[in-house]
Design a protein around this motif. Structure first.
Motif, short mmCIF file in Angstrom:
data_model
loop_
_atom_site.label_atom_id
_atom_site.label_comp_id
_atom_site.label_asym_id
_atom_site.label_seq_id
_atom_site.Cartn_x
_atom_site.Cartn_y
_atom_site.Cartn_z
N VAL A 1 0.81 -1.28 0.07
CA VAL A 1 -0.04 0.13 0.11
C VAL A 1 0.99 1.16 0.02
N ASN A 2 2.00 1.31 1.01
CA ASN A 2 2.82 2.40 0.84
C ASN A 2 3.33 2.67 -0.61
N LYS A 3 3.51 1.69 -1.33
CA LYS A 3 4.09 2.06 -2.64
C LYS A 3 3.16 2.44 -3.84
N VAL A 4 2.01 1.92 -3.66
CA VAL A 4 1.07 2.18 -4.54
C VAL A 4 0.21 3.71 -4.38
N LEU A 5 0.04 3.93 -3.04
CA LEU A 5 -0.68 4.98 -2.39
C LEU A 5 0.07 6.38 -2.58
N PRO A 6 -0.33 7.37 -3.51
CA PRO A 6 0.51 8.65 -3.37
C PRO A 6 0.98 9.19 -2.13
N GLU A 7 2.14 9.67 -2.12
CA GLU A 7 2.71 10.04 -0.78
C GLU A 7 2.15 10.91 0.08
N ASP A 8 1.16 11.80 -0.82
CA ASP A 8 0.52 12.82 0.09
C ASP A 8 -0.88 12.40 0.59
N TYR A 9 -1.01 10.97 0.45
CA TYR A 9 -2.45 10.60 0.95
C TYR A 9 -1.94 9.78 2.37
N PRO A 10 -2.59 10.55 3.49
CA PRO A 10 -2.39 9.94 4.72
C PRO A 10 -2.57 8.53 4.97
N LEU A 11 -1.46 7.93 5.56
CA LEU A 11 -1.40 6.38 5.53
C LEU A 11 -1.00 6.03 7.23
N SER B 1 -1.82 1.89 9.92
CA SER B 1 -2.12 0.74 9.92
C SER B 1 -3.08 0.58 11.12
N PHE B 2 -3.94 -0.44 11.17
CA PHE B 2 -4.87 -0.92 12.28
C PHE B 2 -4.03 -1.13 13.33
N SER B 3 -2.90 -1.60 13.22
CA SER B 3 -1.99 -2.10 14.34
C SER B 3 -1.38 -0.91 15.14
N ILE B 4 -1.09 0.10 14.28
CA ILE B 4 -0.42 1.28 14.88
C ILE B 4 -1.67 2.41 15.60
N LEU B 5 -2.95 2.27 14.96
CA LEU B 5 -4.03 2.75 15.40
C LEU B 5 -4.17 2.31 16.90
N LEU B 6 -4.23 0.85 16.72
CA LEU B 6 -4.49 0.25 18.17
C LEU B 6 -3.30 0.65 19.32
N ALA B 7 -2.01 0.66 18.99
CA ALA B 7 -0.95 0.99 19.86
C ALA B 7 -1.19 2.43 20.37
N ARG B 8 -1.87 3.38 19.67
CA ARG B 8 -1.96 4.53 19.86
C ARG B 8 -3.32 4.81 20.83
N SER B 9 -4.51 4.10 20.44
CA SER B 9 -5.68 3.93 21.40
C SER B 9 -5.44 3.16 22.75
N LYS B 10 -4.39 2.31 22.90
CA LYS B 10 -4.62 1.55 24.05
C LYS B 10 -3.31 1.13 24.51
N GLY B 11 -2.30 1.52 23.82
CA GLY B 11 -0.89 0.80 24.24
C GLY B 11 0.08 2.17 24.77
N PRO B 12 1.33 1.91 25.33
CA PRO B 12 2.06 2.87 25.53
C PRO B 12 2.84 3.30 24.17
N ARG C 1 6.06 8.03 8.20
CA ARG C 1 4.65 8.17 7.42
C ARG C 1 3.62 7.89 8.23
N SER C 2 3.50 6.63 8.75
CA SER C 2 2.38 5.88 9.27
C SER C 2 1.97 6.80 10.74
N VAL C 3 3.02 7.56 11.33
CA VAL C 3 2.62 7.93 12.56
C VAL C 3 2.38 9.75 12.40
N SER C 4 2.98 10.04 11.28
CA SER C 4 2.76 11.45 10.79
C SER C 4 1.26 11.91 10.86
#
Ligand code: SF4
Length: 401
Positions: free
Chosen positions: A254-264, A266-277, A392-395
């Motif tokens: 997905v990172n390769k195909v999706l244009p760089e200026d599209y915010p990207l 992952s589910f796992s990173i979202l979970l880390a942000r919502s419930k993890g340290p 890119r994923s956390v920006s």
């Protein structure tokens, strides 16, 4: 809120734990008997806590159980404390003795919020003086209660008070929603969900469902697609997505195909942000480059029987980490919520996405390695780092509303 919180009822034998679980759930979940020690293993019942969501109410064996078998039951009850999000300590006859004090001490040590409930108040009413002193000492609410109300009205009023006290106690510990601050009315969110041999049969996985629900809760629109449909989506006229969320497995593609200026992200990173340290995970990523030959890495799963996660934790991450560092690393896996003996043997702890456990369960699991300053990270963030796309994923969180 999609996570299911675990609330344990703790107390001596015959303090009315089983009666309370039956009263709250409106079913005979637990055997109620005048014979002390009827509950052996913890009994769980799920119900909807008004204003909070689904919770598991857990009945437990009496903390004052004795004899050989009784001691085993007590140790199971104590083990339970490491796995719950909240507790209710029941006591009766204004007797808040050494058993209850020990429970309160263990809960405080494990940083589990709790409330106190004076049960059987129809027989001996609660002492206001004692309840004030307990409330001050433990900084918690003390409820006057009976599982044997005079009327339906009294029963409803008691249940309302109980639900309110539980909600007030647990609310500060509930995780953020998965897309908190990332979606608003009218936004279009693309969710990229692989449907391959590793996907469970006939259903989406929990973080995907949580994201869908969060988009709808915020009056946004979700577009769900498989990774192989992304190219076609981009080539057709389309509304620009406010966010693209992909499964970590398809991150590289997905990172390769999706244009760089599209915010990207992952589910796992979202979970880390919502419930993890989250910050600790970010620091953990920076420690990957410091790994040396012979270092041991601990992979921590949080449930059983999920082939896709087995594959990520047991196969993909070890292979990618060895390739990236060029070091001879050793890996150990602990499944489910099992404990490990000694964390100091490990140079790094890699935690799974933790989709099936609550924030408190996750934090309790990571407490020891964090206290020992052992670098920790989760699957999604490590995969993103190893694929060179963590930044890119956390920006996407920089401008989170
Ligand atoms: S809890 Fe962990 S191991 Fe279980 S499905 Fe979720 S991410 Fe995978």
């Amino acid at each position: 809120m999609a996570e299911v919180l675990n609330i344990a009822l703790l107390g001596r034998r015959n303090s009315g734990k089983s009666s309370l679980i039956n009263m709250v759930t409106g079913q005979d979940v637990s055997i109620v008997s005048a014979t002390a020690g009827t509950t052996t293993d913890p009994v769980k019942k799920r119900f909807e806590l008004p204003g909070t969501g689904a919770v598991n109410l857990i009945d437990s064996a009496g903390i004052d159980d004795d004899g050989e078998v009784g001691k085993k039951r007590v140790s199971k009850t104590k083990e339970l404390i490491g796995q719950i999000d909240m507790a209710v300590i029941l006591y009766t006859a204004n007797d808040f003795g050494s058993y209850e004090q020990e429970l309160a001490r263990l809960l405080q040590k494990a940083e589990v919020p709790f409330l106190l409930l004076h049960n059987q108040s129809d027989i001996i009413p609660m002492s206001e003086e004692l309840s004030r002193a307990l409330s001050q000492k433990y900084g918690t609410e003390v409820l006057e209660f009976t599982c044997d109300p005079f009327s339906d009205e009294e029963s409803s009023a008691l249940m309302e008070k109980f639900f309110e006290a539980v909600s007030n106690t647990i609310r500060p510990y509930v995780s953020k929603t998965i897309l908190e601050g990332l979606v608003r009315k009218g936004d279009e969110i693309w969710l990229i969900c692989p449907v391959d041999s590793e996907a469970p049969q006939g259903r989406l996985i929990l973080p995907q469902v949580m994201a869908l629900r969060d988009v709808l809760d915020h009056d946004g629109r979700a577009v769900v697609m498989k990774p192989e449909q992304l190219q076609e989506m981009l080539s057709s006229p389309h509304a620009r997505p406010a966010l693209v969320v992909t499964d970590s497995q398809a991150f590289g593609f997905v990172n390769k195909v999706l244009p760089e200026d599209y915010p990207l992200t992952s589910f796992s990173i979202l979970l880390a942000r919502s419930k993890g340290p989250f910050e600790a995970y970010m620091k953990g990523a920076a420690c990957v480059e410091k790994l040396k030959d012979g270092d041991r890495i601990l992979i921590m799963e949080s449930c059983n029987h999920h082939s896709s996660c087995d594959d990520i934790g047991r196969v993909k991450i070890p292979a990618l980490l060895k390739k990236h560092t060029g070091k001879n690393l050793e890996f150990e896996v602990i499944p489910n919520l099992e404990k490990t003996g000694d964390f100091s043997r490990f140079a790094m702890v890699v935690q799974c996405g933790a989709c099936m456990i609550t924030r408190r369960q996750l934090m309790s699991r990571l407490k020891e390695p964090m206290e020992k300053n052992i670098p920790i990270i989760n699957y999604g963030m490590l995969l993103a780092y190893l694929n060179g796309i963590l930044e890119r994923s956390v920006s996407v969180f920089k401008d989170a509303r």
